[in-house]
Design a protein around this motif. Structure first.
Motif, short mmCIF file in Angstrom:
data_model
loop_
_atom_site.label_atom_id
_atom_site.label_comp_id
_atom_site.label_asym_id
_atom_site.label_seq_id
_atom_site.Cartn_x
_atom_site.Cartn_y
_atom_site.Cartn_z
N ALA A 34 0.89 -1.14 0.12
CA ALA A 34 -0.02 -0.20 -0.06
C ALA A 34 0.91 1.24 0.01
O ALA A 34 0.55 2.42 -0.67
N GLU A 35 1.87 1.18 0.81
CA GLU A 35 2.70 2.40 0.73
C GLU A 35 3.46 2.56 -0.51
O GLU A 35 3.71 3.69 -0.95
N ASP A 36 4.04 1.66 -1.25
CA ASP A 36 4.55 1.69 -2.61
C ASP A 36 3.57 2.18 -3.56
O ASP A 36 3.95 2.82 -4.40
N LEU A 37 2.28 1.66 -3.38
CA LEU A 37 1.22 2.33 -4.35
C LEU A 37 1.02 3.69 -4.23
O LEU A 37 0.52 4.32 -5.22
N MET A 38 1.13 4.22 -2.82
CA MET A 38 0.98 5.46 -2.54
C MET A 38 1.80 6.41 -3.23
O MET A 38 1.32 7.45 -3.60
N GLN A 39 3.11 5.78 -3.00
CA GLN A 39 4.12 6.55 -3.83
C GLN A 39 3.92 6.63 -5.13
O GLN A 39 3.95 8.09 -5.65
N ASP A 40 3.53 5.77 -6.01
CA ASP A 40 2.91 5.67 -7.37
C ASP A 40 2.00 6.58 -7.70
O ASP A 40 2.14 7.11 -8.49
N THR A 41 1.14 6.64 -6.72
CA THR A 41 -0.21 7.64 -6.91
C THR A 41 0.31 9.05 -6.92
O THR A 41 0.07 10.09 -7.89
N PHE A 42 1.20 9.56 -5.84
CA PHE A 42 1.63 10.75 -5.80
C PHE A 42 2.69 11.28 -6.88
O PHE A 42 2.81 12.34 -7.41
N VAL A 43 3.59 10.12 -7.11
CA VAL A 43 4.37 10.32 -8.29
C VAL A 43 3.54 10.78 -9.50
O VAL A 43 3.97 11.73 -10.25
N LYS A 44 2.56 10.20 -9.92
CA LYS A 44 1.65 10.19 -11.22
C LYS A 44 1.17 11.57 -11.15
O LYS A 44 1.12 12.17 -11.94
N ALA A 45 0.49 11.79 -9.79
CA ALA A 45 -0.04 13.33 -9.53
C ALA A 45 0.86 14.41 -10.02
O ALA A 45 0.70 15.35 -10.54
N VAL A 46 2.15 14.35 -9.21
CA VAL A 46 3.24 15.14 -9.47
C VAL A 46 3.31 15.59 -10.90
O VAL A 46 3.72 16.48 -11.31
N LYS A 47 3.76 14.33 -11.57
CA LYS A 47 4.09 14.52 -12.89
C LYS A 47 2.84 15.11 -13.79
O LYS A 47 3.44 15.97 -14.65
N THR A 48 1.76 14.56 -13.49
CA THR A 48 0.65 15.38 -14.22
C THR A 48 0.57 16.94 -14.11
O THR A 48 0.05 17.74 -14.72
N ILE A 49 0.60 17.19 -12.68
CA ILE A 49 0.41 18.75 -12.25
C ILE A 49 1.87 19.57 -13.03
O ILE A 49 1.39 20.49 -13.57
N LYS A 50 2.80 19.17 -12.99
CA LYS A 50 4.14 19.82 -13.21
C LYS A 50 4.07 19.72 -14.88
O LYS A 50 4.51 20.90 -15.34
N SER A 51 3.56 18.84 -15.40
CA SER A 51 3.51 18.88 -16.88
C SER A 51 2.32 19.96 -17.50
O SER A 51 2.25 19.90 -18.59
N GLY A 52 1.34 20.23 -16.48
CA GLY A 52 0.34 21.30 -16.97
C GLY A 52 -0.95 20.40 -17.46
O GLY A 52 -1.75 21.15 -18.12
#
Lengths: 78, 198
Positions: B48-66
């Motif tokens: 669950a912690e690994d998947l939580m990291q993946d979730t926020f990494v995906k969110a960060v990439k989406t936000i930063k790429s506009g």
């Protein structure tokens, strides 16, 4: 205007999705109808149980996410 | 951490513009709901912690790429990412989490309940395990509505739009999810009522 109260109306009420007028009507039904009262009490109990599942991730994983969020700044600021 | 008083949408914009504290506040605000959603689906704390990291990494990439365009609906958006990643994990692995009460209790031992007496802690652990397993064995559409409403705090109208059904159908699924959960919590062995879904 609620003509006949359903369990779905009680669920909307329990999740604060009714306007003030509807909420008053539903609360009045719950106060006077034993079956609806029982349904509502069980629903509230289940909500409390669902809340009890809330868990925190470790501080370590939070730090890893924060580090990543800072590092990626460098990539997008180039 | 000092709270800014900004809403999620404003924090996303500030983070995109380079304010790391804005992201820290978003993470702090929603970490419990995101983590709990994943933990309900998978049965392993570390996974669950690994998947939580993946979730926020995906969110960060989406936000930063506009590419983020949810107009203030950050929580439902990130819960959907978390939910999809957790389900995808099991689809890729071609397996679904097994429902095993003993294993749940072993995993949870001394993890969350150390402040209670031994007996109280045991009861809490068993209730916790039973409820989580009960959610896992719900029919998929009922589980989806339950998670979206209770943990992602989406309205039934929003759930109806996302899942492409009427509000009444979303409400009906929630009703049966709650009825099935109640049944599961009061009986053994663990089974769901296959007839009790719309």
């Amino acid at each position: 205007m609620i003509k006949m109260l359903t369990h779905e109306d009680v669920i909307r009420y329990a999740y604060n999705e009714c306007n003030a007028e509807e909420a008053d009507i539903i609360q009045a039904f719950i106060d006077t109808d034993k079956k609806l009262r029982l349904f509502y009490d069980r629903l509230a109990d289940t909500q409390k149980n669902l809340d009890s599942l809330n868990r925190q991730p470790s501080a370590e994983v939070i730090e890893k996410i924060l580090n990543y969020s800072r590092r990626i700044d460098d990539v997008y600021s180039v | 951490m000092k709270k800014s008083g900004l809403n999620d949408g404003e924090l996303v914009i500030k983070y995109k513009d380079g304010d790391d504290n804005a992201f820290a506040e978003l993470l702090n605000r929603h970490k419990t709901k995101v983590f709990t959603t994943i933990l309900i689906i998978v049965k392993d704390h570390y996974l669950a912690e690994d998947l939580m990291q993946d979730t926020f990494v995906k969110a960060v990439k989406t936000i930063k790429s506009g590419r983020y365009n949810e107009e203030g609906k950050f929580l439902p958006w990130i819960i959907r990412i978390a939910h999809n990643l957790a389900i995808d994990y099991f689809r890729k692995e071609k397996r679904y989490p097994e429902v095993d009460l003993d294993d749940h209790i072993k995993t949870l031992n001394n993890m969350y309940f150390s402040e209670d007496s031994a007996e109280a802690a045991q009861i809490k652990k068993e209730n916790y395990s039973r409820l989580r397993m009960s959610i896992q064995v719900l029919p998929e559409k009922q589980r989806e509505v339950l998670i979206m409403r209770h943990y992602a705090e989406m309205s039934f109208q929003e759930i109806a739009e996302v899942t492409d059904v009427s509000v009444n159908t979303a409400l009906g699924r929630m009703r049966y999810a709650l009825i099935n959960l109640r049944k599961q919590m009061t009986k053994t062995p663990l089974q769901y009522d296959k007839d009790a879904h719309p």
